[in-house]
Design an enzyme around this catalytic site. Structure first.
Site, PDB file in Angstrom:
ATOM      1  CD  GLN A 256      -3.282   0.229   0.346  1.00 15.78           C
ATOM      2  OE1 GLN A 256      -3.583  -0.938   0.546  1.00 15.78           O
ATOM      3  NE2 GLN A 256      -3.918   0.979  -0.526  1.00 15.78           N
TER       4      GLN A 256
ATOM      5  CE  LYS B  41      -5.426  -3.755   2.458  1.00 17.83           C
ATOM      6  NZ  LYS B  41      -5.509  -3.185   1.106  1.00 17.83           N
TER       7      LYS B  41
ATOM      8  CG  ASP C  88      -8.475  -5.668   0.960  1.00 10.41           C
ATOM      9  OD1 ASP C  88      -7.861  -4.953   0.161  1.00 10.41           O
ATOM     10  OD2 ASP C  88      -8.298  -6.897   1.026  1.00 10.41           O
TER      11      ASP C  88
HETATM   12  N1  GLU Z   1      -8.219  -2.142  -0.124  1.00 14.50           N
HETATM   13  C1  GLU Z   1      -8.007  -1.306  -1.267  1.00 14.50           C
HETATM   14  C2  GLU Z   1      -6.584  -1.477  -1.763  1.00 14.50           C
HETATM   15  O1  GLU Z   1      -6.064  -2.571  -1.727  1.00 14.50           O
HETATM   16  C3  GLU Z   1      -8.443   0.131  -1.045  1.00 14.50           C
HETATM   17  C4  GLU Z   1      -7.840   0.837   0.113  1.00 14.50           C
HETATM   18  C5  GLU Z   1      -8.453   2.209   0.401  1.00 14.50           C
HETATM   19  O2  GLU Z   1      -9.336   2.649  -0.327  1.00 14.50           O
HETATM   20  O3  GLU Z   1      -8.005   2.820   1.368  1.00 14.50           O
HETATM   21  O4  GLU Z   1      -5.948  -0.576  -2.236  1.00 14.50           O
END
Ligand code: GLU
Length: 449
Positions: free
Chosen positions: A114, A129, A169
Site C-alpha cells: 500500500q 492496512k 478490502d
Molecule cells: N483495499 C483497497 C486497496 O487494496 C483500497 C484501500 C483504500 O481505499 O483505502 O488498495
C-alpha cells in the site's frame, strides 16, 4: 529472478530474520527489493539514511482481541489488526480485510504494498492496512454488525482524519463500513466523515468509489493496449474473482468493447461464451451473497460451471486476476502463454506468484503489477477524503474523469521510470521505483523518525 545486490540482500536477510513465518510479507518485500538495484546504485543517500531498512519496519502495529456474541448466544473471539506502515506522504491509508486467512503476515504484505501504491497515485496518502480473521460468510447482518462494533470499539482510538483512514478490502464493503462508521461516530461523538472511506452516498461517500478498483484496472489495461496502438474492441478477457473488483472490471471491459468470458470464486469458475451477464452476476454475488455456480444455473445454455478448476485454463487475450494473493501460479502462467494471452494486469493485490511473473515476462507477456493497476480504488478513496474535507460531493462523470486521469498518470509514470532506470517497458520495476522514490525523498526530508 535476478540476484539481489549485497546491500539489498542484507536488508532482505534482516527482514526474514525479524519477521519469521510471514511468507506473504517476505514475498512482497522481495518483489520490491528486486527492482531497487539501479536505484541504490544511483542514490547512495538512501542507504546512508537507512531509508529501505526503515521502510521495511512498520511505524506501528496494533493487534487486539475482538470479542462478540453470535446469534446463538455463544461468545466468539477474533483477532483484529491495524498495521500503520508509513506516513511520510500523508495519513496511513488502506483497507480492512475480514477473511479467515488474515494474520499479521497478510496484513503486513498488504500494508507494505500500500505504501508504494499510494505513492504512485500522486495523492497525499501514507500506507497502512488492517483486518481480522473474522469470516463474514454465512453470518447474519446482526452478527456482522456486532462484530464491526466490537472491532471499532478498539480501533477508534488509533484512527482519525489526519492519522489513519481505513476503508474496505476483501470481506469489507459498504455494509461493514456503515457499521464501523456508526460505532466510531457513537464513541467519539464526532461526525468525522474523513475517518473512513467507502462510505454510502447519502452519508459522505464518493461517486465511483465502489466501481473504482475494477474500472481503474481496466483503464490501466486500456493504456497498455494504447501503447501498442490497440484497444479492448473484440478482446477476450478472463477476470478472476466475483467481488467488488471483478464485477466492475467486467462492467468496464464490456463498456470498452471487450468481452469478459469468465469469472470465479473460491468454489470454481464459470465460462460464459456470450459474455458475463453483469446484472445476473450482481444479483447472485451482491444481492444474494451466493456462489458462482448459481450464476451458471440461472444463466442457462451459454454458461457452464467448473468446480475447483483453474480459471487460467480458459483461453483469453487479456487476464485480469482480481481475486486474491497468489491465485495465479507458474503452471497457470504457462497455460495463459500457450493460449495466446498477451497482457496480465493485476486487479488484486499480489495475485501472481513470483514464478508466474517470471514466466510471463520471459515469454514477452506484458505484466502490470497490482500496486499500479489496482491503485484506482485507493485513489478514489483519496478523492472521497478531498470531498469530505471541503464538504462537497462531485458528480459521477467528474469523479470518473479524475480516476481515468490518475490511472493514465500512473501508467505513464511507470513507463517513464522504467525507461530512466534501464528497464524499458517493465511496468513492475517502473512501479516499484517510482513508488519508492517519492516516499524515500519524503523520508529523507523528514529526518530520522
Ligand atoms: N483495499 C483497497 C486497496 O487494496 C483500497 C484501500 C483504500 O481505499 O483505502 O488498495
Amino acid at each position: 529472478m535476478p540476484g539481489l545486490d549485497e546491500k539489498l540482500q542484507d536488508i532482505y536477510s534482516e527482514v526474514l530474520q525479524r519477521n519469521p513465518g510471514e511468507s506473504e510479507f517476505h514475498q512482497a518485500v522481495r518483489e520490491v527489493l528486486d527492482s531497487l538495484g539501479p536505484v541504490v546504485a544511483k542514490h547512495p543517500e538512501y542507504a546512508d539514511a537507512a531509508v529501505i531498512r526503515r521502510l521495511c519496519e512498520p511505524e506501528r502495529q496494533i493487534i487486539f482481541r475482538v470479542p462478540w456474541v453470535d446469534d446463538t448466544g455463544t461468545v466468539q473471539i477474533n483477532r483484529g489488526f491495524r498495521v500503520e506502515f508509513n506516513s511520510a506522504l500523508g495519513p496511513y491509508k488502506g483497507g480492512l480485510r475480514f477473511h479467515p486467512s488474515v494474520y499479521l503476515g497478510i496484513v503486513k504484505f498488504l500494508g507494505f504494498e500500500q505504501i508504494f501504491k499510494n505513492s504512485l497515485t500522486g495523492l497525499p496518502i501514507g500506507g497502512g492496512k488492517g483486518g481480522s480473521d473474522f469470516d463474514p460468510k454465512g453470518r447474519s447482518n446482526a452478527e456482522v454488525m456486532r462484530f464491526c462494533q466490537s472491532f471499532m470499539t478498539e480501533l477508534y482510538r488509533h484512527i482519525g482524519e489526519y492519522t489513519d483512514v481505513p476503508a474496505g478490502d476483501i470481506g469489507v464493503g459498504g455494509r461493514e463500513i456503515g457499521y464501523l462508521f456508526g460505532q466510531y461516530k457513537r464513541i467519539t461523538n464526532r461526525y468525522e466523515s474523513g475517518v473512513l472511506t467507502g462510505k454510502g452516498l447519502s452519508w459522505g461517500g464518493s461517486q465511483v468509489r465502489t466501481e473504482a478498483t475494477g474500472y481503474g484496472a481496466v483503464f490501466f489495461a486500456k493504456e497498455i493496449l494504447q501503447e501498442r496502438g490497440d484497444s479492448f474492441e473484440g478482446k477476450r478477457v478472463v477476470v478472476s474473482g466475483s467481488g467488488n473488483v471483478a464485477i466492475y472490471a467486467v462492467e468496464k471491459v464490456h463498456q470498452l468493447g471487450g468481452i469478459a468470458v469468465a469469472c470465479s470464486d473460491s468454489s470454481g469458475y464459470v465460462v460464459d461464451e456470450s459474455g458475463i451477464d453483469l446484472e445476473l452476476l450482481k444479483e447472485v454475488k451482491q444481492d444474494d451473497r451466493g456462489r458462482i455456480g448459481d450464476y451458471a444455473e440461472k444463466r442457462g445454455q451459454s454458461a457452464h460451471f467448473v468446480e475447483n478448476g483453474s480459471i487460467w485454463d480458459v483461453p483469453c487475450d487479456i487476464a485480469l486476476p482480481c481475486a486474491t494473493q497468489n491465485e495465479l501460479n507458474g503452471t497457470d502462467a504457462k497455460n495463459l502463454i500457450s493460449n495466446g494471452c498477451t497482457i496480465v494486469a493485476e486487479g488484486a493485490n499480489m495475485p501472481c506468484t513470483p514464478g508466474a511473473t517470471k514466466r510471463l515476462t520471459e515469454a514477452g507477456v506484458t505484466f502490470a503489477p497490482g500496486k499500479a493497476v489496482n491503485a484506482g480504488g485507493v485513489a478514489t478513496s483519496a478523492l472521497e477524503m478531498q470531498q469530505n474535507a471541503s464538504r462537497d460531493s462531485w458528480s459521477f462523470e467528474h469523479t470518473e474523469a479524475r480516476l481515468a486521469t490518475i490511472m493514465s498518470g500512473i501508467h505513464d509514470r511507470c513507463l517513464e521510470t522504467a525507461e530512466a532506470y534501464g528497464t524499458p517497458g517493465d511496468y513492475q520495476s517502473g512501479a516499484n521505483i517510482a513508488g519508492f522514490i517519492q516516499v524515500a525523498d519524503a523520508m529523507l526530508a523528514l529526518g530520522v523518525i
